[in-house]
Write a protein that holds these residues in place. Structure first.
Motif, short mmCIF file in Angstrom:
data_model
loop_
_atom_site.label_atom_id
_atom_site.label_comp_id
_atom_site.label_asym_id
_atom_site.label_seq_id
_atom_site.Cartn_x
_atom_site.Cartn_y
_atom_site.Cartn_z
N ILE A 184 2.30 6.16 -7.94
CA ILE A 184 2.97 4.86 -8.01
C ILE A 184 2.69 4.12 -6.71
O ILE A 184 2.86 4.67 -5.62
CB ILE A 184 4.49 5.05 -8.29
CG1 ILE A 184 5.22 3.71 -8.40
CG2 ILE A 184 5.17 5.95 -7.29
CD1 ILE A 184 6.63 3.83 -8.98
N ASN A 185 2.20 2.88 -6.84
CA ASN A 185 1.81 2.10 -5.68
C ASN A 185 2.70 0.86 -5.58
O ASN A 185 2.71 0.02 -6.48
CB ASN A 185 0.33 1.69 -5.80
CG ASN A 185 -0.15 0.96 -4.56
OD1 ASN A 185 0.28 -0.16 -4.30
ND2 ASN A 185 -1.01 1.59 -3.81
N ALA A 186 3.43 0.75 -4.47
CA ALA A 186 4.42 -0.32 -4.33
C ALA A 186 3.78 -1.69 -4.14
O ALA A 186 4.24 -2.67 -4.68
CB ALA A 186 5.37 -0.01 -3.17
N GLY A 187 2.71 -1.73 -3.34
CA GLY A 187 2.08 -3.02 -3.06
C GLY A 187 1.47 -3.63 -4.31
O GLY A 187 1.64 -4.81 -4.59
N ARG A 188 0.75 -2.80 -5.06
CA ARG A 188 0.12 -3.31 -6.28
C ARG A 188 1.07 -3.25 -7.48
O ARG A 188 0.73 -3.72 -8.56
CB ARG A 188 -1.14 -2.48 -6.59
CG ARG A 188 -2.26 -2.69 -5.59
CD ARG A 188 -3.60 -2.23 -6.15
NE ARG A 188 -3.63 -0.80 -6.42
CZ ARG A 188 -3.94 0.13 -5.51
NH1 ARG A 188 -4.23 -0.23 -4.28
NH2 ARG A 188 -3.94 1.40 -5.81
N GLY B 29 0.79 -1.23 0.00
CA GLY B 29 0.00 0.00 0.00
C GLY B 29 0.82 1.28 0.00
O GLY B 29 0.25 2.35 -0.10
N ALA B 30 2.16 1.17 0.14
CA ALA B 30 2.97 2.38 0.10
C ALA B 30 2.78 3.04 -1.25
O ALA B 30 2.84 2.39 -2.30
CB ALA B 30 4.44 2.04 0.32
N GLU B 31 2.54 4.33 -1.25
CA GLU B 31 2.18 5.02 -2.47
C GLU B 31 2.84 6.40 -2.51
O GLU B 31 2.97 7.05 -1.48
CB GLU B 31 0.66 5.20 -2.49
CG GLU B 31 0.11 5.67 -3.81
CD GLU B 31 -1.42 5.64 -3.80
OE1 GLU B 31 -1.99 4.58 -4.11
OE2 GLU B 31 -2.03 6.67 -3.47
N ILE B 32 3.31 6.79 -3.68
CA ILE B 32 3.89 8.12 -3.85
C ILE B 32 3.13 8.82 -4.97
O ILE B 32 2.90 8.23 -6.04
CB ILE B 32 5.40 8.05 -4.21
CG1 ILE B 32 6.19 7.37 -3.10
CG2 ILE B 32 5.95 9.46 -4.46
CD1 ILE B 32 7.67 7.15 -3.44
N ARG B 33 2.75 10.07 -4.70
CA ARG B 33 2.10 10.89 -5.73
C ARG B 33 3.04 12.01 -6.10
O ARG B 33 3.65 12.64 -5.24
CB ARG B 33 0.80 11.50 -5.19
CG ARG B 33 -0.28 10.50 -4.99
CD ARG B 33 -1.44 11.08 -4.20
NE ARG B 33 -2.46 10.05 -4.07
CZ ARG B 33 -3.42 9.87 -4.98
NH1 ARG B 33 -3.52 10.67 -6.02
NH2 ARG B 33 -4.29 8.89 -4.84
#
Ligand code: CA
Length: 234
Positions: free
Chosen positions: A141-145, A131-135
């Motif tokens: 960009i979503n690390a988990g998915r 679920g880590a996500e950077i906007r």
């Protein structure tokens, strides 16, 4: 250590296959070899290896095709061996799902270093928070998915392209050198081929287009710059 990692060497040149096997065995790996694409697929079906070293040019089947077939059922790390430099763009550009590549002739110590690096990376120690996500601007960009969105559109990045983009976004405002990126994304501690980084950056830019946040810092490396102001609406 829980059992030796089992490496499958797919190479039709017997001298190269035995040379590679020797170095890998000396490094503590269990090695099987296959001289054709058919034999390689049979070997994978019989026992999934920890890693596959795959020659691009085989007598019965293209290495790219073998890679694709294996990827349908498995995420096993694949390191491609190519005879020519020009093939590198082919391997990366086609997104066949190879984890890394080496151009012949290669230094056997580098081969072993790369095998170790790929196995280390895929052993799970680098798993990111789900679920880590950077906007950043239009990019999410979503690390988990392992998903990249530009606006509402999903962009398909190859695994290393994704990792490279994440690394740069995760260090916004900092310049990362090509060597730093090689070490963080590819896991090399060896003096690597930094062209890999440039080729991957080029692919990310092509896929993200105007939304690409990557800035070239001439003579140093790459960074993600400050966010641009949103495009005017209306
Ligand atoms: Ca060959």
């Amino acid at each position: 250590m829980t059992g030796a990692s089992n490496v499958l060497v797919v190479e039709d040149e017997p001298s190269i296959a035995s040379f590679i096997s020797l170095y890998l065995k000396n490094a503590g790996y269990t090695v099987r070899t296959a001289g054709t694409g058919g034999a390689a697929l049979n070997a994978v079906a019989a026992e999934m290896p920890s890693l596959i070293l795959l020659d691009l040019n085989l007598p019965d089947m293209d290495g790219v095709e073998i890679c694709r077939r294996i990827r349908k059922t498995s995420d096993v790390p694949i390191l491609m061996l190519t005879a020519r430099d020009e093939d590198v763009d082919k391997i990366i550009g086609l997104e066949v799902g190879a984890d890394d590549y080496l151009t012949k002739p290669f230094n056997p110590r580098e081969l072993v270093a790369r095998v170790k690096a790929v196995l280390r990376r895929t052993s799970g120690e680098r798993r990111r928070d789900e679920g880590a996500e950077i906007r950043h601007g239009d990019v999410v960009i979503n690390a988990g998915r392992r998903e990249v969105l530009v606006g509402d559109d999903e962009v398909q990045l190859a695994p290393k392209e994704f990792d490279l983009l994440w690394e740069l976004l995760d260090h916004r405002g900092l310049v990362l050198t090509r060597d730093q990126l090689l070490e963080r994304v590819w896991g090399y501690t060896f003096a690597g081929d930094t062209r890999t980084v440039d080729v991957h950056v080029r692919q990310i830019r092509r896929k993200l287009g105007e939304a690409s946040p990557i800035v070239t810092v001439w003579g140093v490396g790459y960074k993600v710059g400050a966010e641009r102001s949103p495009a005017p609406t209306g």
